[in-house]
Design an enzyme around this catalytic site. Structure first.
Site, PDB file in Angstrom:
ATOM      1  N   HIS A 121       1.178   4.812   4.289  1.00 24.90           N
ATOM      2  CA  HIS A 121       0.287   5.468   3.335  1.00 24.90           C
ATOM      3  C   HIS A 121       0.680   6.928   3.141  1.00 24.90           C
ATOM      4  O   HIS A 121       0.799   7.406   2.009  1.00 24.90           O
ATOM      5  CB  HIS A 121      -1.163   5.391   3.821  1.00 24.90           C
ATOM      6  CG  HIS A 121      -1.699   3.998   3.868  1.00 24.90           C
ATOM      7  ND1 HIS A 121      -2.943   3.703   4.405  1.00 24.90           N
ATOM      8  CD2 HIS A 121      -1.179   2.811   3.466  1.00 24.90           C
ATOM      9  CE1 HIS A 121      -3.158   2.401   4.307  1.00 24.90           C
ATOM     10  NE2 HIS A 121      -2.095   1.836   3.752  1.00 24.90           N
ATOM     11  N   SER A 170       0.808  -1.222   0.000  1.00 26.29           N
ATOM     12  CA  SER A 170       0.000   0.000   0.000  1.00 26.29           C
ATOM     13  C   SER A 170       0.839   1.269   0.000  1.00 26.29           C
ATOM     14  O   SER A 170       0.421   2.283  -0.562  1.00 26.29           O
ATOM     15  CB  SER A 170      -0.972   0.004   1.179  1.00 26.29           C
ATOM     16  OG  SER A 170      -0.289  -0.192   2.400  1.00 26.29           O
TER      17      SER A 170
END
Length: 276
Positions: free
Chosen positions: A254, A201
């Site tokens: 992230h 991610s």
């Protein structure tokens, strides 16, 4: 009537015709050995050919994929075989995109067979000072996923974004973005949560930031991400930060990944402008 071009695949022809319809230009398709695209109003020929050149550079661009919906019709009268699933995957994904997807799947299978902990002992961010020179660990944390939904979500975005970068800007650019974002997002995440994390991610968020900003600042790059999707990414970060969904998220990775992608896109778009 003026014939503009011919397409071997009728669905590609229909996508271009649908897109031009959203631009107020009516084209028709005649089926022979190929799908011939015809223009009734020849005064628009130069405009149509200009749009065709842009379309041929990246027919998988979201603006073209969405055009059939905007055109508001489905009864095209075309009869053709659907793209096989793997053919559609190959069309967008280059070798680096494929290698990463295969590596993630292999690692995921290994985690199901051997257990998460056993695989993490080999691939996780260095969790002991004696492991700091095992340099692969600074990158291989991105290969590990802890649920089917986790890996499917990440690989879908990796294929969509990474494939676009590789097809338009080359394998080298995708490799650089991947390595830098994996390294820096991993570094930030281990400061937040320690070394026991994994997932692609951080790299995916880097690609989101890169594709969006590069497309905004340098449209000639041929990559593009709708603003709604980058807004969704930001909302997802906020939701993860405040634990709104009760899921364990790598919030540090992230944020760091998104920052890396935006920074790289800013630099690359500046360099592209200097070359013009």
């Amino acid at each position: 009537m003026l014939m503009i071009t011919s397409f071997a695949n009728p669905r590609v022809a229909q996508a271009f015709v649908d897109y031009m319809a959203t631009q107020g230009v009516i084209l028709t398709i005649q089926q022979h050995n190929q799908s011939d695209v015809w223009l009734a109003d020849e005064s628009l020929a130069e405009r149509v050919r200009s749009e065709l050149a842009r379309f041929l550079e990246n027919p998988a661009d979201p603006r073209y994929l969405a055009a059939s919906w905007q055109a508001g019709h489905t009864g095209s009268g075309l009869h053709y075989r659907r793209y096989p699933f793997f053919a559609a995957l190959r069309e967008r994904a280059g070798p680096v995109t494929w290698v990463m997807m295969i590596a993630c799947v292999v690692v995921f299978i290994a985690m199901q067979i051997l257990g998460d902990q056993e695989v993490m002992l080999w691939l996780a961010w260095p969790f002991d000072p004696t492991l700091k020179f095992e340099f692969w660990r600074y990158f291989t944390h991105a290969l590990m996923h802890f649920s089917l939904m986790h890996i499917l979500f990440n690989l879908l975005w990796w294929w969509y974004l990474g494939g676009a970068v590789e097809k338009r800007l080359g394998s080298g650019k995708l490799i650089v973005i991947t390595l830098i974002s994996a390294l820096l997002s991993g570094y930030v995440q281990q400061k937040f949560s320690g070394p026991w994390f994994g997932g692609l991610s951080g790299v995916v968020y880097a690609l989101m930031g890169y594709v969006w900003l590069r497309g905004e600042r340098d449209p000639q790059s041929g990559i593009y991400l709708q603003r709604g999707l980058i807004i969704f990414a930001l909302i997802w970060i906020v939701a993860g930060w405040f634990d709104l969904f009760g899921m364990s998220m790598a919030n540090g990775a992230h944020i760091a990944g998104l920052a890396v992608g935006l920074a790289m896109a800013f630099v690359d778009s500046l360099n592209a402008r200097k070359r013009k």
